[in-house]
Design a protein around this motif. Structure first.
Motif, short mmCIF file in Angstrom:
data_model
loop_
_atom_site.label_atom_id
_atom_site.label_comp_id
_atom_site.label_asym_id
_atom_site.label_seq_id
_atom_site.Cartn_x
_atom_site.Cartn_y
_atom_site.Cartn_z
N GLY A 35 0.75 -1.29 0.46
CA GLY A 35 -0.13 0.34 -0.49
C GLY A 35 0.38 1.86 0.32
O GLY A 35 1.85 1.36 0.04
N PHE A 47 -5.39 6.42 3.16
CA PHE A 47 -4.62 6.32 1.89
C PHE A 47 -5.04 6.72 0.92
O PHE A 47 -5.54 7.53 0.53
N TYR A 59 -6.35 -0.38 -5.59
CA TYR A 59 -7.32 0.06 -5.10
C TYR A 59 -6.62 1.80 -5.07
O TYR A 59 -6.41 1.68 -4.90
N TYR A 60 -7.67 2.94 -4.71
CA TYR A 60 -7.10 3.31 -5.00
C TYR A 60 -8.25 4.53 -3.99
O TYR A 60 -9.42 4.47 -3.89
N VAL A 61 -8.11 5.70 -3.54
CA VAL A 61 -8.81 6.54 -2.52
C VAL A 61 -9.38 7.83 -4.00
O VAL A 61 -8.69 7.59 -4.96
N TRP A 104 -6.07 -6.67 0.46
CA TRP A 104 -5.33 -5.46 0.54
C TRP A 104 -6.87 -4.43 1.84
O TRP A 104 -7.48 -5.42 1.72
N SER A 106 -7.10 -0.86 3.12
CA SER A 106 -7.12 0.71 3.59
C SER A 106 -6.69 1.19 4.24
O SER A 106 -6.41 2.68 5.04
#
Length: 124
Positions: A35, A47, A59-61, A104, A106
């Motif tokens: 991460g 995150f 994965y993304y904010v 994963w 966050s």
């Protein structure tokens, strides 16, 4: 124990690009979740992006979707964060982290190892 070393931070003008690297001391990339987080002065650690260790899904904010890309090089045991169209609000210390879990998260408390951080400053 895993040591993580980030590099690639710096000062860039708004709209510019940077690529952060995170080199792990032993084989983690491709096995454990990796991460990227960031922390601006006076704010909590946030995150930014993550990559699953099981299937490499990413994965993304919401605030960085379409601008940042997380990727990995298994042979080099390195994870990257490509950052494009940078904005002043992206200014922060960026940290990479490893979770002893392929899944994963966050939540920063789910990550077991952290790098020392690299400063990213975006000027307007």
């Amino acid at each position: 124990q895993v040591q993580l070393v980030e590099s690639g931070g710096g000062l860039v003008q708004a709209g510019g690009s940077l690529r952060l690297s995170c080199a792990a001391s032993r084989r983690t990339v491709g096995f454990y979740a990796m991460g990227w987080f960031r922390q601006a002065p006076g704010k909590e650690r946030e995150f930014v992006a993550a990559m699953s260790g099981s299937d490499g899904s990413t994965y993304y904010v919401e605030s960085v979707k379409g601008r940042f890309t997380i990727s990995r090089d298994n042979a080099k045991n390195t994870v990257y964060l490509e950052m494009n169209s940078l904005k002043p609000e992206d200014t922060a210390v960026y940290y990479c982290a490893v979770s002893r879990d392929p899944k994963w998260y966050s939540d920063p408390f789910k990550y077991n190892y952290w790098g020392q951080g690299t400063q990213v400053t975006v000027s307007s």
